[in-house]
Design an enzyme around this catalytic site. Structure first.
Site, PDB file in Angstrom:
ATOM      1  N   PHE A  75     -41.381 -57.347  25.168  1.00  0.00           N
ATOM      2  CA  PHE A  75     -42.430 -56.337  25.388  1.00  0.00           C
ATOM      3  C   PHE A  75     -42.042 -55.515  26.610  1.00  0.00           C
ATOM      4  O   PHE A  75     -41.871 -56.053  27.699  1.00  0.00           O
ATOM      5  CB  PHE A  75     -43.796 -56.995  25.611  1.00  0.00           C
ATOM      6  CG  PHE A  75     -44.915 -55.985  25.741  1.00  0.00           C
ATOM      7  CD1 PHE A  75     -45.595 -55.541  24.622  1.00  0.00           C
ATOM      8  CD2 PHE A  75     -45.259 -55.475  26.980  1.00  0.00           C
ATOM      9  CE1 PHE A  75     -46.615 -54.602  24.731  1.00  0.00           C
ATOM     10  CE2 PHE A  75     -46.273 -54.534  27.099  1.00  0.00           C
ATOM     11  CZ  PHE A  75     -46.957 -54.088  25.979  1.00  0.00           C
ATOM     12  N   ASP A 124     -36.101 -56.288  32.941  1.00  0.00           N
ATOM     13  CA  ASP A 124     -37.508 -55.923  33.088  1.00  0.00           C
ATOM     14  C   ASP A 124     -38.206 -57.063  33.829  1.00  0.00           C
ATOM     15  O   ASP A 124     -38.457 -58.121  33.267  1.00  0.00           O
ATOM     16  CB  ASP A 124     -38.100 -55.714  31.690  1.00  0.00           C
ATOM     17  CG  ASP A 124     -39.593 -55.430  31.686  1.00  0.00           C
ATOM     18  OD1 ASP A 124     -40.269 -55.706  32.688  1.00  0.00           O
ATOM     19  OD2 ASP A 124     -40.087 -54.942  30.653  1.00  0.00           O
ATOM     20  N   LYS A 135     -46.911 -54.430  38.259  1.00  0.00           N
ATOM     21  CA  LYS A 135     -47.908 -55.501  38.338  1.00  0.00           C
ATOM     22  C   LYS A 135     -48.117 -56.044  39.766  1.00  0.00           C
ATOM     23  O   LYS A 135     -48.810 -55.453  40.564  1.00  0.00           O
ATOM     24  CB  LYS A 135     -47.561 -56.610  37.351  1.00  0.00           C
ATOM     25  CG  LYS A 135     -47.764 -56.192  35.888  1.00  0.00           C
ATOM     26  CD  LYS A 135     -47.621 -57.343  34.935  1.00  0.00           C
ATOM     27  CE  LYS A 135     -47.839 -56.934  33.475  1.00  0.00           C
ATOM     28  NZ  LYS A 135     -49.236 -56.660  33.152  1.00  0.00           N
TER      29      LYS A 135
END
Length: 401
Positions: free
Chosen positions: A138, A222, A251
């Site tokens: 993702f 990532d 985040k």
């Protein structure tokens, strides 16, 4: 406002991309605890999806934000920005990278990485643009990052996908066979968080790294969810004994203040003025927030706590696995842990939340994700597992397992 009013307004005016949400709305927080308007306590073991790494209302973080807001929130990248420059310097010092670009989210950070990969080979006069990503990955919600995401369910409603992304099983031979003369890079997550907290093995990642070097490909990691201490080191890649060409962050970097970052080696930093940018990216408030996050992580030995609490939480969850045969696996790194069930867990996650424990589902809907703030203590874990065990047992006794 009362909760039913909020739900009514949401239903009437908000684009429904989140479905039927858990009927809770929080008004304040302290550490690992959130409170609703009735002052009921909820143990936060999802941290805004691995965002609020320092918990809620950390006094040093709040003071830094207050100070910055009273001075200045945003100017523009037309001008120099002191905390932006300081944060770029700090990230370079604590990582193995030379250059940093700031944006507003993980998807934007990944977009920047994708564009940089293509730009790098364009500047070399090579027509290389394809990026290999892994099935079950993702990477974001934009069109390009949706194409990079190796899950068809996210891609189907928006086809045709932008070209240039090859989703391949996490198998070295299959990845090798997917490489052609147009391949530019491989992009992976070390822990496939949304894919069900699936941890890539060190052996696989090192072989993949060697494959990239052998074929002259850029290696992109990532770290949007795994970075900033979440997995037991400041950056997760440090545990794999490799140094990628590019990493992406978001985040936990801002502890709730939106910020994304792309870090790269100097020789890869080929963007020229006008080739990329961001209006809000790296503004005064966001970069001051991230500077304070990194400072607190160092001063309060947060990563040491992550490793201690991770061991304790995993041990307790493994004990529950022995007790309930429908818990099929417990896995993860640091404080990013998945508990896999033999049945869909959507209703169970809702029941846990309404009982006082906030988690989330991932991995096709049968994995419960535990991602508490990195400041979590044993008392929080004990209370969380008490709720978890009680709700799971009640769920099973009702014949819903």
């Amino acid at each position: 406002m009362k909760l039913d009013e909020i739900i009514s307004y949401d239903s009437q005016y908000y684009v429904n991309v989140f479905g039927s949400r858990i009927p809770l709305a929080f008004v304040r927080g302290k550490g690992c605890i959130l409170y609703d308007s009735q002052n009921k306590e909820y143990l936060d073991f999802i941290s805004g999806i691995s965002v609020c790494n320092l918990g809620h209302s950390h006094p040093k973080f709040v003071a830094a934000l207050k100070e910055q807001i009273e001075k200045l929130i945003h100017t523009s990248s037309l001008f120099y920005i002191e905390p932006q420059a300081l944060l770029a310097k700090k990230l370079a010092e604590v990582s193995k990278f030379d250059k940093v670009f700031f944006c507003n989210s993980g998807a934007e950070a990944n977009e920047a990485a994708i564009k940089l990969v293509r730009n790098y080979f364009y500047k070399k006069g090579l027509s290389k643009y394809k990026i290999i990503t892994l099935e079950n990955s993702f990477h974001g919600r934009t069109l390009a990052t949706t194409a990079a995401t190796g899950q068809k369910k996210y891609q189907k409603p928006f086809e045709p996908m932008p070209e240039g992304f090859i989703n391949v099983e996490a198998d070295i031979e299959k990845i090798k066979n997917a490489i052609d003369d147009k391949t530019a890079a491989v992009m992976i997550e070390l822990v496939q968080a949304e894919g069900g907290i699936k941890v890539l093995s060190k052996e696989f990642v090192q072989k993949l790294y060697s494959l990239c070097k052998e074929h002259g490909l850029l290696f992109v990691i990532d770290e949007v969810q795994t970075g900033i201490g979440r997995c037991g080191s400041l950056f997760c890649f440090e545990q794999y004994d490799i140094t990628p060409d590019i990493i992406t962050l978001a985040k936990g970097l801002g502890n709730g203040v939106p910020i994304g970052a792309m870090l790269c080696k100097k020789e890869v930093a080929t963007f020229e003025p006008g080739e990329h940018g961001s209006t809000f990216g790296g503004n005064l408030l966001a970069t001051r927030a991230a500077l304070e996050v990194l400072k607190i992580i160092e001063e309060e030995n947060i990563i040491e706590n992550v490793n201690k609490m991770s061991t304790y939480l995993k041990q307790k969850l493994l004990e529950l696995k022995k007790e309930f045969d429908f818990i099929t696996d417990v896995r993860g790194l640091g404080l990013l842990i998945g508990v896999e069930f033999s049945f869909p867990v959507k209703d169970l996650v809702k029941e846990l939340a309404l009982t006082g424990l906030l988690t989330s589902s991932c991995g096709g809907g049968n994995v419960i994700r535990f991602a508490p703030p990195l400041i979590v203590q044993k008392t929080h874990i004990d209370k969380a597992l008490e709720i978890f065990k009680d709700v799971v047992k009640r769920y099973a006794d009702m014949g819903r397992a």
